[in-house]
Design a protein around this motif. Sequence first.
Motif, PDB file in Angstrom:
ATOM      1  N   ALA A  38       0.834  -1.193   0.000  1.00  0.00           N
ATOM      2  CA  ALA A  38       0.000   0.000   0.000  1.00  0.00           C
ATOM      3  C   ALA A  38       0.874   1.249   0.000  1.00  0.00           C
ATOM      4  O   ALA A  38       1.274   1.747   1.043  1.00  0.00           O
ATOM      5  N   GLY A  39       1.187   1.763  -1.201  1.00  0.00           N
ATOM      6  CA  GLY A  39       1.914   3.003  -1.302  1.00  0.00           C
ATOM      7  C   GLY A  39       3.368   2.933  -0.884  1.00  0.00           C
ATOM      8  O   GLY A  39       3.980   3.964  -0.636  1.00  0.00           O
ATOM      9  N   ARG A  40       3.944   1.770  -0.787  1.00  0.00           N
ATOM     10  CA  ARG A  40       5.335   1.655  -0.363  1.00  0.00           C
ATOM     11  C   ARG A  40       6.244   1.745  -1.574  1.00  0.00           C
ATOM     12  O   ARG A  40       6.136   0.981  -2.514  1.00  0.00           O
ATOM     13  N   SER A  41       7.142   2.716  -1.567  1.00  0.00           N
ATOM     14  CA  SER A  41       8.038   2.927  -2.684  1.00  0.00           C
ATOM     15  C   SER A  41       9.179   1.915  -2.660  1.00  0.00           C
ATOM     16  O   SER A  41       9.680   1.556  -1.598  1.00  0.00           O
ATOM     17  N   ALA A  90      10.441 -11.741  -0.317  1.00  0.00           N
ATOM     18  CA  ALA A  90       9.943 -11.627  -1.681  1.00  0.00           C
ATOM     19  C   ALA A  90       8.724 -12.519  -1.905  1.00  0.00           C
ATOM     20  O   ALA A  90       7.835 -12.169  -2.677  1.00  0.00           O
ATOM     21  N   ALA A  91       8.697 -13.666  -1.210  1.00  0.00           N
ATOM     22  CA  ALA A  91       7.559 -14.577  -1.348  1.00  0.00           C
ATOM     23  C   ALA A  91       6.251 -13.912  -0.925  1.00  0.00           C
ATOM     24  O   ALA A  91       5.167 -14.318  -1.357  1.00  0.00           O
ATOM     25  N   PHE A  92       6.362 -12.900  -0.093  1.00  0.00           N
ATOM     26  CA  PHE A  92       5.181 -12.151   0.371  1.00  0.00           C
ATOM     27  C   PHE A  92       5.146 -10.758  -0.247  1.00  0.00           C
ATOM     28  O   PHE A  92       4.482  -9.861   0.266  1.00  0.00           O
ATOM     29  N   ARG A  93       5.903 -10.605  -1.361  1.00  0.00           N
ATOM     30  CA  ARG A  93       5.933  -9.379  -2.162  1.00  0.00           C
ATOM     31  C   ARG A  93       6.336  -8.159  -1.334  1.00  0.00           C
ATOM     32  O   ARG A  93       5.907  -7.051  -1.589  1.00  0.00           O
ATOM     33  N   TYR A  94       7.161  -8.391  -0.346  1.00  0.00           N
ATOM     34  CA  TYR A  94       7.673  -7.318   0.514  1.00  0.00           C
ATOM     35  C   TYR A  94       6.549  -6.508   1.159  1.00  0.00           C
ATOM     36  O   TYR A  94       6.684  -5.311   1.380  1.00  0.00           O
ATOM     37  N   ARG A  95       5.451  -7.200   1.462  1.00  0.00           N
ATOM     38  CA  ARG A  95       4.316  -6.537   2.108  1.00  0.00           C
ATOM     39  C   ARG A  95       4.169  -6.924   3.566  1.00  0.00           C
ATOM     40  O   ARG A  95       3.479  -6.242   4.322  1.00  0.00           O
ATOM     41  N   PRO A 124      13.494  -4.410  -2.017  1.00  0.00           N
ATOM     42  CA  PRO A 124      14.213  -5.509  -2.654  1.00  0.00           C
ATOM     43  C   PRO A 124      15.702  -5.212  -2.781  1.00  0.00           C
ATOM     44  O   PRO A 124      16.092  -4.111  -3.182  1.00  0.00           O
ATOM     45  N   GLY A 125      16.517  -6.186  -2.441  1.00  0.00           N
ATOM     46  CA  GLY A 125      17.951  -6.051  -2.582  1.00  0.00           C
ATOM     47  C   GLY A 125      18.692  -5.720  -1.307  1.00  0.00           C
ATOM     48  O   GLY A 125      19.924  -5.815  -1.249  1.00  0.00           O
ATOM     49  N   ALA A 126      17.965  -5.335  -0.254  1.00  0.00           N
ATOM     50  CA  ALA A 126      18.626  -4.927   0.991  1.00  0.00           C
ATOM     51  C   ALA A 126      19.420  -6.074   1.606  1.00  0.00           C
ATOM     52  O   ALA A 126      20.551  -5.889   2.071  1.00  0.00           O
ATOM     53  N   GLY A 127      18.833  -7.252   1.616  1.00  0.00           N
ATOM     54  CA  GLY A 127      19.515  -8.407   2.192  1.00  0.00           C
ATOM     55  C   GLY A 127      20.751  -8.802   1.398  1.00  0.00           C
ATOM     56  O   GLY A 127      21.781  -9.173   1.966  1.00  0.00           O
TER      57      GLY A 127
END
Length: 205
Positions: A15-18, A123-128, A82-85
């Motif tokens: 929800a609106g997360r860049s 990622a499996a949870f779409r970073y939500r 994405p990519g932080a880890g």
Amino acid sequence: MADQAVRPSSAGTGAGRSVRWRTVDIVVTAVLGVAFGVAFWAWNLLWVATGAAFTAFPPAQAALYGVWLVPAVVAPLIIRKPGAGILAELMAAVVSALLGSSWGAIVLLYGLLQGVAGELGYAAFRYRRFGWLQTFVSAALAGIMAAVLDLVYYYPTWSGGWKLSYVVIVAASTVVLAGIGAQALVRALAGTGALNAFAAGRRRV
């Protein structure tokens, strides 16, 4: 037009997360990588020093393993992009290698692949979602990746029982030390206000 559909922005997940990286995201990820790189170097020394204590059953030493996977789990938990880890784990590996890793440059491959595996839990949870489940999945996958790499490069002649035991112990260690440890670290940092620039610091995970 009043009935025109509103298109969701391609810049966000959830929800609106860049997904765009801010300067603070890069800086904090880099700081995590460097800090844990120094910790890795010290942990390398501990691993080597304690090896003789596990001669009877070498896979048991894997109980110490989880510390090496913390950046792959905690960085996405804080940054939530994405990519932080991958960046944090790889940077930690680079710092560890520069300080003098016992395993040489191969730790860079480990850092990359462990970071990728840790990312998959989020990622499996779409970073939500960034709760206990996601953290544990991230930790377990990173641990399994590390164990498989070890079995390929260092312990290919072990028996099937030892190999299975090693994978299980590494995964369990990572869930405890990197999974629970990551959640505890985020909560501790959030309590000090150090994470106010991040969603992780503005609300409980």
